[in-house]
Enzyme design. Structure first.
Site, short mmCIF file in Angstrom:
data_model
loop_
_atom_site.label_atom_id
_atom_site.label_comp_id
_atom_site.label_asym_id
_atom_site.label_seq_id
_atom_site.Cartn_x
_atom_site.Cartn_y
_atom_site.Cartn_z
CG ASP A 43 17.50 43.23 51.67
OD1 ASP A 43 17.54 42.74 52.80
OD2 ASP A 43 16.89 42.72 50.72
CD GLU A 59 18.17 33.59 57.54
OE1 GLU A 59 18.07 34.71 56.99
OE2 GLU A 59 18.30 33.43 58.75
#
Length: 261
Positions: A58, A47
């Site tokens: 995140d 990824e």
């Protein structure tokens, strides 16, 4: 059939590991070098994050890598330019992961076309609403054979999960907890109950666990219930070391718990 489907169709009991890293970090030209080294080390699929200035899902480690990548000059245009040589060096499935705003600015059809041209197999866009994907973009993704990967969390209803399973063409990303990336997976009754609940749904698509996978114990626990697991923040931390390329094989081996195959 794209590489993601081929990978899971040929799984045959294999312990499947995915690694996340941010394009343009630690250096603007790190992307292909990291992809090659990770495949050689035994990672099953990759990824590659395309950085964004406001990454809502995140944690601090990946946020920092995105900030540094943007400072280095990374953009979607540059990333696709770099990825033109991807399939000269890397055979495993590769997904792009990022946020919807850069994709919209680039143009959704242009984005999917660029993915297909460089050999990207799927994308993970956490803030792309399911109804928008279904109504506006599904045909474009399928036109270019790009799998759109949806995320589920412990709070996702069964009805929504069933709908995601119906729309998915690659795998379902099972977020281990309702938190940002970088929080270590806690093997608790609550987490185990969530994993067992999802596994009991007998979904058509493979399940891949992410968020908090950082060592062999969390990797093995996830694979009790899922087909693969993703390591992100723990790997991005490794990239702060000067000799990060030399450390990648042992890092992968520590997660998988055996010599990578």
């Amino acid at each position: 059939m794209n590489r993601i489907k081929q990978l899971f169709n040929n799984k045959a009991g294999k312990k499947m590991l995915s690694i996340y890293f941010t394009a343009g970090y630690p250096r603007i030209d790190s992307t292909i070098e990291l992809a090659k080294t990770l495949e050689t080390a035994g990672v099953d699929f990759l990824e590659i994050g395309f950085p964004y200035s406001d990454p809502v899902a995140d944690g601090p480690v990946i946020q920092h890598s995105s900030e540094e990548a943007l400072k280095n000059g990374m953009s979607l245009d540059l990333l696709f330019q770099q990825l033109k040589e991807l399939r000269q060096h890397v055979q495993i499935p590769v997904l792009l992961m990022g946020y919807v705003n850069p994709m919209l600015q680039y143009g959704v059809e242009r984005f999917c076309k660029s993915c297909a041209e460089v050999g990207v197999d799927g994308v993970i866009v956490p803030d792309l609403p399911m109804y928008e994907y279904e109504e506006l973009y599904q045909d474009v993704f399928r036109k270019y054979n790009i799998s759109n990967i949806f995320l589920i969390t412990p709070q996702t209803s069964e009805a929504r999960i069933r709908k995601i399973d119906e729309l998915s063409t690659g795998f379902i990303y099972m977020v281990s907890s309702f938190a940002t990336t970088g929080k270590n997976l806690t093997v608790s009754e609550q987490t185990t109950a969530y994993f067992e609940r999802i596994k009991a749904l007998n979904l058509h698509n493979p399940l891949v666990v992410g968020f908090g996978i950082a060592d062999q114990a969390s990797f093995d626990h996830a694979l009790t219930y899922a087909d693969a697991a993703i390591v992100g923040s723990a790997f991005v931390r490794l990239l702060d070391q000067e000799d990060y390329l030399e450390q990648i094989p042992s890092f992968v081996e520590r997660i998988k718990g055996s010599v990578a195959v």
